[in-house]
Design an enzyme around this catalytic site. Structure first.
Site, PDB file in Angstrom:
ATOM      1  N   THR A 259     -62.109  19.201  10.983  1.00  0.00           N
ATOM      2  CA  THR A 259     -63.232  18.397  11.487  1.00  0.00           C
ATOM      3  C   THR A 259     -62.992  16.879  12.051  1.00  0.00           C
ATOM      4  O   THR A 259     -62.211  16.438  10.585  1.00  0.00           O
ATOM      5  CB  THR A 259     -64.454  18.991  10.528  1.00  0.00           C
ATOM      6  OG1 THR A 259     -64.310  20.993  10.404  1.00  0.00           O
ATOM      7  CG2 THR A 259     -65.577  18.637  11.340  1.00  0.00           C
TER       8      THR A 259
ATOM      9  N   ILE B  61     -71.750  23.505   8.673  1.00  0.00           N
ATOM     10  CA  ILE B  61     -71.363  23.094   7.039  1.00  0.00           C
ATOM     11  C   ILE B  61     -72.749  22.954   6.652  1.00  0.00           C
ATOM     12  O   ILE B  61     -73.363  23.223   5.947  1.00  0.00           O
ATOM     13  CB  ILE B  61     -70.438  21.810   7.112  1.00  0.00           C
ATOM     14  CG1 ILE B  61     -69.221  22.105   7.836  1.00  0.00           C
ATOM     15  CG2 ILE B  61     -70.911  21.478   5.633  1.00  0.00           C
ATOM     16  CD1 ILE B  61     -68.325  20.496   7.638  1.00  0.00           C
TER      17      ILE B  61
ATOM     18  N   ASP C  75     -81.846  16.538  11.590  1.00  0.00           N
ATOM     19  CA  ASP C  75     -80.168  16.297  12.379  1.00  0.00           C
ATOM     20  C   ASP C  75     -81.061  15.643  14.089  1.00  0.00           C
ATOM     21  O   ASP C  75     -81.858  17.402  14.921  1.00  0.00           O
ATOM     22  CB  ASP C  75     -79.664  17.782  12.638  1.00  0.00           C
ATOM     23  CG  ASP C  75     -78.919  17.962  13.621  1.00  0.00           C
ATOM     24  OD1 ASP C  75     -77.338  18.071  13.090  1.00  0.00           O
ATOM     25  OD2 ASP C  75     -78.802  17.628  14.378  1.00  0.00           O
TER      26      ASP C  75
ATOM     27  N   CYS D 100     -69.278  15.229   1.155  1.00  0.00           N
ATOM     28  CA  CYS D 100     -68.066  16.112   1.369  1.00  0.00           C
ATOM     29  C   CYS D 100     -68.043  15.486   2.564  1.00  0.00           C
ATOM     30  O   CYS D 100     -67.467  16.424   2.666  1.00  0.00           O
ATOM     31  CB  CYS D 100     -68.294  17.534   0.735  1.00  0.00           C
ATOM     32  SG  CYS D 100     -68.568  17.501  -0.814  1.00  0.00           S
ATOM     33  N   ALA D 101     -68.760  14.930   3.262  1.00  0.00           N
ATOM     34  CA  ALA D 101     -68.180  13.940   4.761  1.00  0.00           C
ATOM     35  C   ALA D 101     -67.771  13.183   4.712  1.00  0.00           C
ATOM     36  O   ALA D 101     -65.999  13.494   5.711  1.00  0.00           O
ATOM     37  CB  ALA D 101     -69.784  14.175   5.507  1.00  0.00           C
ATOM     38  N   ARG D 102     -67.561  12.623   4.892  1.00  0.00           N
ATOM     39  CA  ARG D 102     -67.237  11.156   5.216  1.00  0.00           C
ATOM     40  C   ARG D 102     -67.205   9.848   4.293  1.00  0.00           C
ATOM     41  O   ARG D 102     -68.141   9.421   4.497  1.00  0.00           O
ATOM     42  CB  ARG D 102     -67.929  11.211   6.958  1.00  0.00           C
ATOM     43  CG  ARG D 102     -66.467  11.692   7.854  1.00  0.00           C
ATOM     44  CD  ARG D 102     -64.704  11.689   7.945  1.00  0.00           C
ATOM     45  NE  ARG D 102     -64.437  11.987   8.793  1.00  0.00           N
ATOM     46  CZ  ARG D 102     -63.591  13.754   8.382  1.00  0.00           C
ATOM     47  NH1 ARG D 102     -64.576  14.108   7.099  1.00  0.00           N
ATOM     48  NH2 ARG D 102     -63.727  14.448   9.045  1.00  0.00           N
TER      49      ARG D 102
ATOM     50  N   ASP E 276     -65.882  13.477  -2.490  1.00  0.00           N
ATOM     51  CA  ASP E 276     -65.269  14.383  -2.001  1.00  0.00           C
ATOM     52  C   ASP E 276     -64.413  12.680  -0.731  1.00  0.00           C
ATOM     53  O   ASP E 276     -63.580  13.136  -1.232  1.00  0.00           O
ATOM     54  CB  ASP E 276     -65.149  15.045  -1.527  1.00  0.00           C
ATOM     55  CG  ASP E 276     -63.714  16.015  -0.916  1.00  0.00           C
ATOM     56  OD1 ASP E 276     -63.275  16.008  -2.035  1.00  0.00           O
ATOM     57  OD2 ASP E 276     -63.309  16.116   0.200  1.00  0.00           O
TER      58      ASP E 276
ATOM     59  N   GLU F 107     -59.079   5.273   1.216  1.00  0.00           N
ATOM     60  CA  GLU F 107     -58.985   6.644   0.161  1.00  0.00           C
ATOM     61  C   GLU F 107     -57.280   6.243   0.646  1.00  0.00           C
ATOM     62  O   GLU F 107     -56.302   5.754   1.660  1.00  0.00           O
ATOM     63  CB  GLU F 107     -58.677   7.683   0.899  1.00  0.00           C
ATOM     64  CG  GLU F 107     -60.513   7.968   1.273  1.00  0.00           C
ATOM     65  CD  GLU F 107     -60.807   9.574   1.756  1.00  0.00           C
ATOM     66  OE1 GLU F 107     -60.588  10.057   2.276  1.00  0.00           O
ATOM     67  OE2 GLU F 107     -61.795  10.262   1.361  1.00  0.00           O
TER      68      GLU F 107
ATOM     69  N   HIS G 116     -60.442  13.915  -1.902  1.00  0.00           N
ATOM     70  CA  HIS G 116     -61.075  14.208  -0.159  1.00  0.00           C
ATOM     71  C   HIS G 116     -59.792  15.655  -0.387  1.00  0.00           C
ATOM     72  O   HIS G 116     -59.162  16.234   0.491  1.00  0.00           O
ATOM     73  CB  HIS G 116     -60.174  13.556   0.236  1.00  0.00           C
ATOM     74  CG  HIS G 116     -60.275  13.907   1.860  1.00  0.00           C
ATOM     75  ND1 HIS G 116     -61.104  12.687   3.258  1.00  0.00           N
ATOM     76  CD2 HIS G 116     -61.320  14.985   2.641  1.00  0.00           C
ATOM     77  CE1 HIS G 116     -61.172  13.198   3.944  1.00  0.00           C
ATOM     78  NE2 HIS G 116     -61.104  14.942   3.714  1.00  0.00           N
TER      79      HIS G 116
ATOM     80  N   GLY H 235     -61.802  18.820   0.361  1.00  0.00           N
ATOM     81  CA  GLY H 235     -63.156  19.547   1.200  1.00  0.00           C
ATOM     82  C   GLY H 235     -61.987  20.460   1.651  1.00  0.00           C
ATOM     83  O   GLY H 235     -62.437  21.802   1.897  1.00  0.00           O
TER      84      GLY H 235
END
Length: 529
Positions: A78, A156, A175, A234-236, A260, A265, A283, A285
């Site tokens: 993703t 998600i 959203d 846990c996205a970005r 995460d 990184e 990371h 996920g």
């Protein structure tokens, strides 16, 4: 639009073996070279039509510039944060991801971090391994009855909501795309961020990383939250401002974080990782066997479906292509490109173009305005651009060359249905053309107010010339063409015989030099379709 040919694909990271198998089963040559440095990738990429990556390969503008044959970049996962989408778009390269491949795995890890934050599971485990038995230190809290704020209600976010509702949590969210009535159907009450922050006991983010989401949780927003709020990302990396998070943890405004992902990184600054109230993962996920198998298989199937002309799924910069996989759309695309090419040829002496107006007419054209605009521009700019125009880059090319593009749709006027009308302005002069598809063949109906008695089939070698109608015109042109060794195969004249009008001759081959016609006509153009 011509079918997209993918003959050779480079896989630059470890993906599920099914990815290679599916591609090879469909006649695509696959090379796997992992852990390449940037210079190695730049040297290697020129030989491939396709590139498959995960998250480690950085497909920068330099890499894309070296990729002279590249037609698609496929991200087995993703998001496409590691791909320069703008550079790929300008070069006409499709960027594709697998939007649902790791949905379940990412949602499950989010839930695991939420539960671990509530009960201090990792900290208690480490304490036990150190020989301690400290029950009071790791007093936790129930999730039941707590409020979970979900920022980003895509695939998600939806899966996280359904799982945490089973723990008795109240789920609220935000959203900008998902309609409130849709999220309400799966138990999430939508509201503004200003309303959401003060209500949450826990917050989890599931948005893409873009300018509008960088630092979404920062000093200002943490101050609006409940004291002790716990957050999960846990996205970005970067959606939560890391420096602001550390300050909130130190002050107690944030009671804990499950991370995460990080801006860098692996993170060189260990302040958050080492904080006692932070649970962190490297990371993970999408790091499940199921997600990797699904993503690897999905990206291969998506590439194969595209090459076979079945459908297009997961393209992030070529949405217009998704509706171009029917036989009817193929015919309309040929019409748009041909009409654009005719206008490009007839206006060659008047460039540059400044404005293009595309109008589709009739119910049968209502759904195709988007790709008809791209098709016309491809035909119009085909000979003008240093970069070969296609549906991915043509709107950018038009914008970069200063062309204003307008598109409209209107109902049928009764006389004509299913018509594409195009007007271009070049150096102050206007040129118009209209066409349709008749019997499965694109035809030209009109060229700059010259309405043809019979539609002109837009195929083969066509010679257009502008002149005043006279009994001698055709014989004079025919004699000149014969002297040049060119045979006339068809002749189309306008219905109105007054003034300077456009005529069309289908010929066996194009003239070597159009200037030979100058004594007979006022303007001339030729093209091969």
């Amino acid at each position: 639009m011509a079918p997209i040919s993918i003959r050779a694909v480079l896989i630059s990271e470890s993906v599920d073996p099914r990815c290679r198998a599916i591609l090879e089963e469909n006649g695509i040559r696959v090379t796997e070279k992992t852990s390449m440095k940037k210079d190695e990738l730049i040297a290697e990429i020129k030989d491939y039509d396709g590139l498959v990556v995960r998250s480690a390969t950085k497909v920068t503008a330099d890499v894309i510039s070296a990729a002279n044959n590249l037609k698609i970049i496929g991200r087995a996962g993703t998001g496409v944060d590691n791909v320069d989408v703008d550079a790929a778009t300008k070069k006409g390269i499709i960027v594709m991801n697998t939007p649902s491949g790791n949905t379940i795995s990412a949602a499950e890890l989010t839930c695991a971090l939420l539960m671990s934050l509530s009960r201090n599971v990792p900290q208690a485990t480490m304490s036990m391994k150190q020989g301690n038995w400290d029950r009071k230190k790791f007093m936790g809290a129930e999730l039941f009855g707590k409020v979970l704020g979900i920022v980003g209600l895509g695939r998600i976010g939806k899966e996280v909501a359904s799982r945490m509702q089973s723990f008795g949590m109240k789920t609220i969210g935000y959203d900008p795309i998902t309609p409130p009535e849709v999220s309400a159907s799966w138990g999430v009450e939508q509201m503004s961020l200003e309303q959401l922050w003060p209500q949450c006991d826990y917050i989890t983010v599931h948005t893409p990383l873009m300018p509008s989401t960088v630092g979404l949780l920062n000093d200002e927003t943490f101050a609006k939250c409940k004291k002790g709020v716990k957050v999960v990302n846990c996205a970005r990396g970067g959606i939560i401002d890391e420096a602001a998070l550390l300050r909130a943890l130190e002050s107690g405004q944030c009671g804990g974080a499950g991370l995460d992902v990080f801006v860098e990184e692996p993170p060189k600054d260990r302040s958050l990782v080492d904080h006692p109230n932070v649970i962190s993962c490297p990371h993970l996920g999408a790091s499940t066997k199921e997600a990797q198998a699904r993503c690897g298989e999905d990206i291969a199937l998506q590439i194969v479906d595209m090459v076979k002309g079945k459908k297009l799924v997961g393209a992030v910069n070529a949405q217009v292509l998704a509706s171009t996989f029917s036989q009817e759309s193929h015919q309309l695309i040929k019409l748009g490109e041909a009409v654009g090419a005719v206008l490009q040829s007839c206006s060659a002496s008047k460039k540059p173009f400044s404005r293009v107006q595309i109008t589709t007419q009739g119910d049968c054209m209502k759904a195709c305005t988007g790709y008809m605009t791209s098709a016309v521009l491809v035909g119009l700019l085909d000979q003008d651009s240093g970069c070969c125009p296609n549906f991915i880059n043509v709107l950018n090319l038009a914008k970069d060359t200063g062309i204003t593009v307008n598109q409209t749709h209107c109902v049928s006027d009764g006389a004509a249905d299913g018509v594409c009308k195009v007007e271009i302005v070049a150096n102050g002069c206007s040129f118009k053309a209209s066409g349709s598809v008749q019997g499965g063949v694109p035809v030209l109906l009109e060229l700059s107010d010259s309405v043809f008695r019979q539609p002109i089939a837009l195929t083969g070698n066509l010679l257009f010339f502008k002149a005043s109608a006279s009994p001698q015109l055709l014989s004079s042109v025919a004699g000149l063409l014969a002297a040049e060794g060119v045979q006339i195969q068809s002749f189309s004249a306008p219905a109105d015989g007054t003034g300077d009008l456009w005529f069309c001759v289908g010929v066996s081959s194009l003239l070597r030099d159009l200037s030979a016609l100058k004594p007979l006509v006022k303007d001339a153009a030729q093209l091969s379709i």
